[in-house]
Design a protein around this motif. Structure first.
Motif, PDB file in Angstrom:
ATOM      1  N   ALA A 261       0.233   5.311 -19.707  1.00  0.00           N
ATOM      2  CA  ALA A 261       0.949   4.631 -18.635  1.00  0.00           C
ATOM      3  C   ALA A 261       0.646   5.293 -17.298  1.00  0.00           C
ATOM      4  O   ALA A 261       0.310   6.481 -17.230  1.00  0.00           O
ATOM      5  N   VAL A 262       0.762   4.521 -16.249  1.00  0.00           N
ATOM      6  CA  VAL A 262       0.638   5.041 -14.885  1.00  0.00           C
ATOM      7  C   VAL A 262       2.035   5.322 -14.360  1.00  0.00           C
ATOM      8  O   VAL A 262       2.912   4.452 -14.418  1.00  0.00           O
ATOM      9  N   ALA A 263       2.254   6.509 -13.879  1.00  0.00           N
ATOM     10  CA  ALA A 263       3.571   6.865 -13.359  1.00  0.00           C
ATOM     11  C   ALA A 263       3.978   5.907 -12.251  1.00  0.00           C
ATOM     12  O   ALA A 263       3.199   5.617 -11.341  1.00  0.00           O
ATOM     13  N   GLY A 264       5.199   5.377 -12.356  1.00  0.00           N
ATOM     14  CA  GLY A 264       5.739   4.532 -11.300  1.00  0.00           C
ATOM     15  C   GLY A 264       5.687   3.053 -11.569  1.00  0.00           C
ATOM     16  O   GLY A 264       6.212   2.265 -10.774  1.00  0.00           O
ATOM     17  N   MET A 265       5.067   2.634 -12.699  1.00  0.00           N
ATOM     18  CA  MET A 265       4.981   1.211 -12.989  1.00  0.00           C
ATOM     19  C   MET A 265       5.127   0.981 -14.487  1.00  0.00           C
ATOM     20  O   MET A 265       4.822   1.871 -15.285  1.00  0.00           O
ATOM     21  N   PRO A 266       5.632  -0.195 -14.901  1.00  0.00           N
ATOM     22  CA  PRO A 266       5.668  -0.491 -16.327  1.00  0.00           C
ATOM     23  C   PRO A 266       4.269  -0.429 -16.930  1.00  0.00           C
ATOM     24  O   PRO A 266       3.275  -0.694 -16.245  1.00  0.00           O
ATOM     25  N   HIS A 267       4.195  -0.075 -18.199  1.00  0.00           N
ATOM     26  CA  HIS A 267       2.889  -0.026 -18.843  1.00  0.00           C
ATOM     27  C   HIS A 267       2.281  -1.425 -18.853  1.00  0.00           C
ATOM     28  O   HIS A 267       2.919  -2.382 -19.283  1.00  0.00           O
ATOM     29  N   PRO A 268       1.050  -1.564 -18.349  1.00  0.00           N
ATOM     30  CA  PRO A 268       0.443  -2.900 -18.277  1.00  0.00           C
ATOM     31  C   PRO A 268       0.318  -3.591 -19.625  1.00  0.00           C
ATOM     32  O   PRO A 268       0.275  -4.816 -19.682  1.00  0.00           O
ATOM     33  N   ALA A 269       0.261  -2.816 -20.714  1.00  0.00           N
ATOM     34  CA  ALA A 269       0.117  -3.418 -22.031  1.00  0.00           C
ATOM     35  C   ALA A 269       1.454  -3.724 -22.691  1.00  0.00           C
ATOM     36  O   ALA A 269       1.482  -4.210 -23.823  1.00  0.00           O
ATOM     37  N   SER A 270       2.558  -3.449 -22.026  1.00  0.00           N
ATOM     38  CA  SER A 270       3.880  -3.671 -22.605  1.00  0.00           C
ATOM     39  C   SER A 270       4.570  -4.861 -21.944  1.00  0.00           C
ATOM     40  O   SER A 270       5.075  -4.763 -20.824  1.00  0.00           O
ATOM     41  N   SER A 271       4.620  -5.976 -22.649  1.00  0.00           N
ATOM     42  CA  SER A 271       5.328  -7.153 -22.132  1.00  0.00           C
ATOM     43  C   SER A 271       6.810  -6.863 -21.956  1.00  0.00           C
ATOM     44  O   SER A 271       7.450  -7.376 -21.033  1.00  0.00           O
TER      45      SER A 271
ATOM     46  N   GLN B 118     -13.309  -4.957 -22.366  1.00  0.00           N
ATOM     47  CA  GLN B 118     -12.032  -4.266 -22.518  1.00  0.00           C
ATOM     48  C   GLN B 118     -11.641  -3.532 -21.233  1.00  0.00           C
ATOM     49  O   GLN B 118     -10.472  -3.498 -20.849  1.00  0.00           O
ATOM     50  N   LEU B 119     -12.616  -2.938 -20.561  1.00  0.00           N
ATOM     51  CA  LEU B 119     -12.319  -2.233 -19.320  1.00  0.00           C
ATOM     52  C   LEU B 119     -11.870  -3.185 -18.222  1.00  0.00           C
ATOM     53  O   LEU B 119     -11.009  -2.852 -17.407  1.00  0.00           O
ATOM     54  N   GLU B 120     -12.438  -4.381 -18.184  1.00  0.00           N
ATOM     55  CA  GLU B 120     -11.990  -5.369 -17.191  1.00  0.00           C
ATOM     56  C   GLU B 120     -10.549  -5.785 -17.444  1.00  0.00           C
ATOM     57  O   GLU B 120      -9.764  -5.946 -16.500  1.00  0.00           O
ATOM     58  N   THR B 121     -10.199  -5.952 -18.717  1.00  0.00           N
ATOM     59  CA  THR B 121      -8.807  -6.270 -19.041  1.00  0.00           C
ATOM     60  C   THR B 121      -7.880  -5.122 -18.635  1.00  0.00           C
ATOM     61  O   THR B 121      -6.800  -5.348 -18.081  1.00  0.00           O
ATOM     62  N   ALA B 122      -8.320  -3.892 -18.893  1.00  0.00           N
ATOM     63  CA  ALA B 122      -7.511  -2.734 -18.513  1.00  0.00           C
ATOM     64  C   ALA B 122      -7.361  -2.645 -17.001  1.00  0.00           C
ATOM     65  O   ALA B 122      -6.276  -2.364 -16.484  1.00  0.00           O
ATOM     66  N   ALA B 123      -8.437  -2.910 -16.261  1.00  0.00           N
ATOM     67  CA  ALA B 123      -8.380  -2.838 -14.801  1.00  0.00           C
ATOM     68  C   ALA B 123      -7.392  -3.849 -14.242  1.00  0.00           C
ATOM     69  O   ALA B 123      -6.627  -3.554 -13.318  1.00  0.00           O
ATOM     70  N   ALA B 124      -7.404  -5.056 -14.809  1.00  0.00           N
ATOM     71  CA  ALA B 124      -6.457  -6.072 -14.360  1.00  0.00           C
ATOM     72  C   ALA B 124      -5.022  -5.645 -14.647  1.00  0.00           C
ATOM     73  O   ALA B 124      -4.111  -5.886 -13.841  1.00  0.00           O
ATOM     74  N   GLY B 125      -4.817  -5.002 -15.799  1.00  0.00           N
ATOM     75  CA  GLY B 125      -3.475  -4.530 -16.121  1.00  0.00           C
ATOM     76  C   GLY B 125      -3.016  -3.400 -15.223  1.00  0.00           C
ATOM     77  O   GLY B 125      -1.839  -3.297 -14.892  1.00  0.00           O
ATOM     78  N   LEU B 126      -3.946  -2.530 -14.830  1.00  0.00           N
ATOM     79  CA  LEU B 126      -3.602  -1.393 -13.978  1.00  0.00           C
ATOM     80  C   LEU B 126      -3.381  -1.779 -12.516  1.00  0.00           C
ATOM     81  O   LEU B 126      -2.816  -1.007 -11.751  1.00  0.00           O
ATOM     82  N   TYR B 127      -3.841  -2.948 -12.114  1.00  0.00           N
ATOM     83  CA  TYR B 127      -3.636  -3.418 -10.740  1.00  0.00           C
ATOM     84  C   TYR B 127      -2.138  -3.475 -10.452  1.00  0.00           C
ATOM     85  O   TYR B 127      -1.363  -3.908 -11.322  1.00  0.00           O
ATOM     86  N   PRO B 128      -1.656  -3.076  -9.281  1.00  0.00           N
ATOM     87  CA  PRO B 128      -2.385  -2.666  -8.080  1.00  0.00           C
ATOM     88  C   PRO B 128      -2.533  -1.156  -7.920  1.00  0.00           C
ATOM     89  O   PRO B 128      -2.743  -0.680  -6.804  1.00  0.00           O
ATOM     90  N   ALA B 129      -2.402  -0.384  -9.022  1.00  0.00           N
ATOM     91  CA  ALA B 129      -2.439   1.070  -8.901  1.00  0.00           C
ATOM     92  C   ALA B 129      -3.737   1.568  -8.269  1.00  0.00           C
ATOM     93  O   ALA B 129      -3.744   2.602  -7.605  1.00  0.00           O
ATOM     94  N   TRP B 130      -4.832   0.819  -8.477  1.00  0.00           N
ATOM     95  CA  TRP B 130      -6.122   1.274  -7.945  1.00  0.00           C
ATOM     96  C   TRP B 130      -6.459   0.661  -6.585  1.00  0.00           C
ATOM     97  O   TRP B 130      -7.529   0.943  -6.040  1.00  0.00           O
ATOM     98  N   LEU B 131      -5.562  -0.157  -6.022  1.00  0.00           N
ATOM     99  CA  LEU B 131      -5.829  -0.785  -4.729  1.00  0.00           C
ATOM    100  C   LEU B 131      -4.674  -0.494  -3.780  1.00  0.00           C
ATOM    101  O   LEU B 131      -3.713  -1.272  -3.686  1.00  0.00           O
ATOM    102  N   PRO B 132      -4.709   0.605  -3.068  1.00  0.00           N
ATOM    103  CA  PRO B 132      -3.611   0.959  -2.162  1.00  0.00           C
ATOM    104  C   PRO B 132      -3.341  -0.146  -1.145  1.00  0.00           C
ATOM    105  O   PRO B 132      -4.261  -0.723  -0.570  1.00  0.00           O
TER     106      PRO B 132
END
Length: 345
Positions: free
Chosen positions: A222-232, A58-72
């Motif tokens: 949600a991460v500020a500045g980007m659509p929620h990764p879980a929301s199509s 589940q965390l890997e799926t979340a990380a993919a959804g949060l990309y690129p927020a964690w990779l400046p």
């Protein structure tokens, strides 16, 4: 009484709260003093290893959804061509000056960029746990991460032991705060209990926009500045707005606070200068409690001078052009100062 900032990392604790759902709702948006917190709805697991495997997946799926927020620097890099090499280089550069493990981060960046189904990993669970905890924290610009684990009712003694043992492993290997809520532990007595302090507020917490769709589910704010990764629907609307000049100034998943004694309100999409809020509602917003909370929130936003445009997920997904046209018309009227016949200032 403990605040979010004071809750321990790298430990399993039990959070005493009269309403676990309200506790979950209170972390969207994330409080300023909180770590990055994801919520995990556990299900009975046959062993600690099985629970760990599920959480890491589940965390890997979340990380993919949060990309690129964690990779400046990865914003705007597209799959294909030199894209893979570029994100891998960014991952190794980030790892060289941080606690990230370069090879793991590079593979995660490559997989996230491709947007493909998760591939089997060559990394041990210990590496994945530590790496994913760091990625979750980085995605929310926090120094640490935690999981709020909803314990299901009716666990057997063996299932309760598997849940707690798996959480202890994740806390130790991933340096994750593993904070249990939900059903009480009846068989395992080694978990310390703590009471979370929440400030008194004038408004109810904002409902989460991501419903629980399966027994085993991990969801995150949600991460500020980007659509929620879980929301199509949010991602589809952003894709439709990206090329339109009139849509300039938009900001996804921002917070608004009327005063120091009120809860921050997270809005899906905001044009701050035009004081326009766009909300995209899934089926969970029709539930009575959520529906009432939405109405209270809309009233507060309107009292603060914002207009609130609401669309359903289905509307956005099936008739995106019509939604875009309606938003454009509203914004253009506001900019021209002609909305509803009154001068907009």
């Amino acid at each position: 009484m403990w605040s979010w900032a004071e809750l321990p990392a790298a430990r399993v604790v039990r959070l005493d709260a009269p309403d676990p759902d309200a506790l979950t709702l209170s972390i969207d948006p994330l409080p300023e003093d909180a770590p990055a917190i994801a919520t995990y709805f556990a299900a009975p697991a046959p062993s600690a290893a099985a629970l760990v495997a599920e959480v890491l997946s589940q965390l890997e799926t979340a990380a993919a959804g949060l990309y690129p927020a964690w990779l400046p620097g990865a914003e705007g890099i597209t799959a294909g061509g030199a894209g893979v090499s570029a994100v891998r280089a960014l991952a190794f550069r980030l790892a060289s000056g941080s606690g990230h493990f370069g090879p793991f981060l590079a593979q995660l960046a490559e997989t996230s960029l491709a947007g493909a189904a998760r591939r089997p990993t060559r990394f041990a669970p210990e590496v994945r746990a530590a790496g994913l905890a760091r990625v979750l924290a980085a995605g929310f610009r926090r120094s640490r991460a935690a999981l709020l684990v909803h314990v299901p009712p009716g666990l057997t003694v063996a299932e309760e032991e598997a849940l707690v043992s798996g959480c202890e492993w994740l806390a130790y290997r991933g340096e994750l705060g593993m904070w249990l809520t939900g059903a009480p532990l009846l068989a395992v007595d080694r978990v310390e209990a703590m009471t979370v302090r929440r400030p008194a507020t004038e408004t109810a917490p904002v409902p989460l926009d991501v419903p629980q769709t399966a027994a085993r589910a991990l969801r995150f704010p949600a991460v500020a500045g980007m659509p929620h990764p879980a929301s199509s629907a949010e991602k589809a609307l952003e894709a439709a707005l990206a090329s339109r000049e009139w849509a300039r100034g938009r900001a996804w998943n921002q917070t608004h606070q009327s005063g120091p004694l009120t809860n921050p309100i997270r809005v899906d999409l905001l044009w701050r200068d035009e004081r326009c809020v766009v909300e995209i509602d899934g089926p969970e917003h029709r539930v009575r409690g959520n529906f009432e909370a939405d109405r209270r929130r809309d009233v507060q936003l309107q009292l603060d001078g914002f207009a609130v445009l609401r669309f359903t997920n289905a509307h956005v997904m099936t008739d995106t052009d019509a939604v875009v046209v309606q938003i454009e018309r509203f914004l253009q009227d506001r900019r021209a100062g002609t909305f509803e016949g009154s001068r907009y200032a």
